[in-house]
Every structure is written in C-alpha cells, then in structure tokens.
Design an enzyme around this catalytic site. Structure first.
Site, PDB file in Angstrom:
ATOM      1  N   SER A   1      17.839 -25.850  10.079  1.00  0.00           N
ATOM      2  CA  SER A   1      18.139 -25.553   8.684  1.00  0.00           C
ATOM      3  C   SER A   1      19.338 -26.385   8.246  1.00  0.00           C
ATOM      4  O   SER A   1      20.094 -26.895   9.063  1.00  0.00           O
ATOM      5  CB  SER A   1      18.403 -24.063   8.507  1.00  0.00           C
ATOM      6  OG  SER A   1      19.350 -23.631   9.450  1.00  0.00           O
ATOM      7  N   CYS A   2      19.481 -26.514   6.944  1.00  0.00           N
ATOM      8  CA  CYS A   2      20.561 -27.337   6.404  1.00  0.00           C
ATOM      9  C   CYS A   2      21.919 -26.754   6.764  1.00  0.00           C
ATOM     10  O   CYS A   2      22.038 -25.558   6.853  1.00  0.00           O
ATOM     11  CB  CYS A   2      20.383 -27.474   4.899  1.00  0.00           C
ATOM     12  SG  CYS A   2      19.165 -28.753   4.591  1.00  0.00           S
ATOM     13  N   PRO A   3      22.888 -27.599   7.020  1.00  0.00           N
ATOM     14  CA  PRO A   3      22.914 -29.043   6.744  1.00  0.00           C
ATOM     15  C   PRO A   3      22.472 -29.928   7.920  1.00  0.00           C
ATOM     16  O   PRO A   3      22.588 -31.143   7.826  1.00  0.00           O
ATOM     17  CB  PRO A   3      24.396 -29.282   6.483  1.00  0.00           C
ATOM     18  CG  PRO A   3      25.080 -28.342   7.423  1.00  0.00           C
ATOM     19  CD  PRO A   3      24.202 -27.130   7.497  1.00  0.00           C
TER      20      PRO A   3
ATOM     21  N   ASN B   1      17.320 -31.954   0.182  1.00  0.00           N
ATOM     22  CA  ASN B   1      18.657 -32.407   0.581  1.00  0.00           C
ATOM     23  C   ASN B   1      18.637 -33.790   1.216  1.00  0.00           C
ATOM     24  O   ASN B   1      19.495 -34.625   0.928  1.00  0.00           O
ATOM     25  CB  ASN B   1      19.294 -31.401   1.555  1.00  0.00           C
ATOM     26  CG  ASN B   1      19.683 -30.105   0.859  1.00  0.00           C
ATOM     27  OD1 ASN B   1      19.701 -30.031  -0.359  1.00  0.00           O
ATOM     28  ND2 ASN B   1      19.966 -29.079   1.634  1.00  0.00           N
TER      29      ASN B   1
END
Lengths: 388, 68
Positions: free
Chosen positions: B8-10, B39
């Site tokens: 998952s981000c980042p 993103n």
C-alpha cells in the site's frame, strides 16, 4: 497557469478538506463538544465507552455504577465506514484485502490512540483546534510533523509491514457492517451504554441523523480523494506532492473562517492562552510527544486515523484491525489513566488537569516500541531478504 | 520491473522513486490498487515519464513508464 493546474488536479482533495471543515463547524454548532466537531480518536474513544470497554467518569453510587461521561456510539464513525464502502462499491474499488502484519498494526493502532489521547485529539481535531484558536494544537502540530519525518526516514530506508493479500469480500465487509449494526443497536438503546444527554463531553452530541449524514459524505469523499492528514506531510516531504497537504490546509482555513463568521472566537479563543481551551491539555511537552507518536505511528501504518477508517470501509482488513487496535488503545488509555484531561485555571491561579504521570510513562514506552518496530521492520527485513 | 502488488502507499511510489534515480528509458510497474495507480502515475508524470496503464485480470494493473 500553474495555479489553475493545481486546483484542477487537486479539487477533490480541496473539496474534501472544505467539507470536513464545514462538517466540523456544523456538528459543533449542533451539539458536538468544543473544537470536536470531527475527531476520529475522540469518537472511537466514545465508542469504546459505549461498548463498556472503559468506564471513564463513572461513579459508584448505592451499589450501582453510573454510566461514564465518555460513552456514545458516535454516528459519524458509522457514516464514514458506510460512506467509504458505498463509494468503493460504486467505483468497483471495494475489495477484501489484508494480511500485512495484522498484530503489529493492532498495537500500532493502540499506540497511536494513546498518543492522541495524551494530546486530546487525532490529527483532524488538531487542525480543527488550530482553526479554533487553540495554541496547544500548534505545539501538537510540531510534534506531529517531527513524528512523520521520523516515519519517513524509516520508509525511505525500506520500512515495510509486508504485503497484503486478496481476501474474500466477506472478510472485507465484516468490520464496517458489524460496526454499523452494533452502532445502530447502541443508538437505539438496545445494547451498550450511553452518557446522559448534556453530560460533557460524551453527552454533547449533534442529532444522530445529521452526524451520520456528515459521516457518509466525509467517508465517500475521503474514499474518492484519498484524503489523509499524515499523507499530506509525508508526500510533500518525500515526493514534493502538495495535493494532500493542501487538503490539510483547507480544513484549517475553513474552520478558521467559519469560527470567525460564527463569532466562536469570543468564547473559545481565550486570547490565545494555553490554559482553558476547550478539552485541551496545556502540557506542551506531552502534547508535542503525544502527537509525535501519532505522526510516527500513522506514517508506519500508511495513513491517519481517518484514512484507516476509510480504508476499512473499502474492505481493507488490515485497516479494520488498526481501528480495532485504536478502540482497544482508547480503553487502555482510560482504564489506566493514560489520557490527559482538560487543563483548567482555578480562581487561585493554579492549573488543574492536563497530562497524567501514567500518561508520561506510556508515551515514553510507546516511543521506545515505535523505535523497535521501525528498526526491526526496516533493517532486519533487509537481512532476512538477503539470506533468502 | 517493479512488483508492488500487495503493497500500500507510499511503498509503490518509493520503489518507483528509487528506480527512476538511474533514469531508465522504460520501467514496468505492477500494482493492485487504484490508489497506487494514481500515485505512481502522478509521481511519474511529475518526474518526466509518460505512463500507460493497463488493467490486467483480477484487479491488477501494469504501468509502463516511458521517458519523455
């Protein structure tokens, strides 16, 4: 030209920030506690109270224990979960997913909550407090940024809680649906505890249907815009991406303007004094460190408490575990007297309330634990990988 | 090739950030959520890369980054 591009690119985040700010003002006007129109940590703490996981403020009288002053299944939380879930279903983003270090996430969530309750608010309430003229929140902001920067340092060095995997839709839906059902049963008075109306702060509440609608809108917008208080600072530092932080600023501006228009500064501004702000501790060091925990822990978790709720609504069971950890953390904070109380000034000039000795020990312990988790999940993982 | 599925981000963006430091002409990235698609795309566009997104089966996406 550049400005136009920015608004065009980030209008949804800015809109979300604006709506969150308006919702906070509206809910406070309609009954939510001071500078607490919208606070994920406070709302989850009240939910822990509604479920009887803590009995803060309860008194024993004639063999019976009264309901405490922090027990109310805040409808905003139900709204956020369902709003995010409905939006994710509409955009085909609802997916059962999880398995990325759930136990660590549980404890990180609990730690973040305890830090938030030492400061008295999640990042969202921090900016709402700034917009409400509370200087303690500016000190909290300093700690929050330092915490995120520490988290960013480890992320850059390779921190990871490992991969998540696909899970069933049932696994993804279990938490938001159960929470919504339990919440409705609590609101109807069938199960759970509820602080009597008017008793501060658990009994200070906006009408439930308005709270739920506000939650639904914030949840839906948050899902679509990826609004996140931690992501704002993180992305600005790491990637020179200023969209999310603009949303962060938008909440402050909206609340600031709203409070000015509504004339709230007369009663809450208190001449920019530290002591006497609504539900705020004036112990600057512990405010700073409490929010440092929130920033650091949330950076490791990949999102602020609001973002965790939104992700839980999207079917992310790792975030659901984090939220459950936060609720458990709230129970611990109140059962073991870790949470701060509001600092008030007595007539003789003494200040009462504020952070507690137990809270100080907890803050230091959590900072140590965060350091251990950060180091192990950054540097030992590399070693494990190299050995494979 | 970067496999950021399940992350998952980042984290996906950090992996891409590290990879583009060597200024490759082309970079293939796999992710499995739309947040990461957004993103990574934004990051790549801001750093001189065009992005072609292809949706694979089972909610997975391949992003091909090409240097402008």
């Amino acid at each position: 030209m550049k400005k136009e591009g920015f608004f065009k690119k980030y209008w949804l985040v800015l809109l979300t920030g604006f709506v969150v700010g308006v919702a906070a003002l509206l809910l406070q006007k309609l009954g939510n506690p001071g500078n607490m129109g919208f606070c994920i940590a406070c709302f989850e703490r009240d939910i822990a109270g509604a479920l009887g996981l803590h009995t803060a403020g309860a008194k024993v009288a004639e063999d019976a224990i009264s309901v405490g002053n922090l027990a109310y299944f805040r409808p905003e939380i139900i709204g956020i979960l369902l709003g995010s879930m409905l939006m994710a279903i509409c955009t085909k983003e609802f997916k059962g997913k999880g398995g990325s270090s759930p136990v660590l996430r549980f404890f990180l969530g609990a730690g973040v909550m305890i830090g938030a309750l030492v400061f008295l608010g999640c990042p969202l309430r921090m900016v709402i407090r700034i917009g409400g003229g509370d200087p303690n929140a500016l000190i909290g902001l300093g700690g929050f940024i330092v915490g995120i920067l520490i988290g960013v340092f480890f992320l850059k060095k390779g921190f990871t809680l490992n991969r998540a995997y696909k899970q069933s839709s049932l696994e993804g839906a279990a938490f938001p649906i159960t929470t919504a059902i339990m919440g409705l049963l609590c609101l109807l008075g069938i199960i759970g505890l509820m602080t009597a109306e008017g008793v501060k702060p658990g009994g200070s509440r906006a009408p439930w249907y308005i709270a739920i609608i506000a939650g639904l809108i914030v949840g839906a917008l948050g899902q679509k815009s990826r609004f996140c208080m931690v992501g704002g600072v993180r992305d600005a530092v790491m990637f020179k991406e200023f969209g999310l932080i603009a949303g962060f600023g938008m909440v402050i501006l909206t609340v600031l303007a709203g409070n000015a228009i509504l004339g709230n500064f007369g009663e809450t501004y208190k001449g920019f004094k530290l002591v006497g702000q609504p539900i705020a501790s004036a112990d600057w060091l512990w405010n700073f460190l409490g929010m440092a925990i929130v920033g650091w822990g949330s950076a490791l978790l990949g999102g602020c408490p609001l973002r965790q709720l939104v992700l839980a609504g999207e079917g992310n069971s790792d975030s659901a575990i984090t939220v459950i950890g936060m609720i458990a953390g709230a129970a611990l904070a109140h059962n073991f007297k870790l949470a701060s109380g509001a600092s008030t000034l007595a007539d003789d000039g003494t200040v009462t309330g504020g952070s507690t000795p137990n809270g100080h020990i907890a803050v230091i312990a959590i900072l140590v634990l965060l350091a251990i988790v950060s180091v192990v999940c950054t540097f030992c993982k590399k070693k494990e990988k190299a050995e494979q | 090739m970067i496999d950021a599925r399940g992350l998952s981000c980042p984290l996906p963006v950090i992996m891409v950030q590290k990879a583009v430091k060597d200024k490759p002409d082309k970079l293939e990235v796999y992710v499995d959520n739309q947040t990461a698609v957004g993103n990574v795309t934004r990051f790549a566009n801001n750093n001189g890369y065009d992005v072609a997104v292809k949706e694979l089966e089972d909610d997975e996406y391949s992003l091909v980054l090409t240097k402008r």
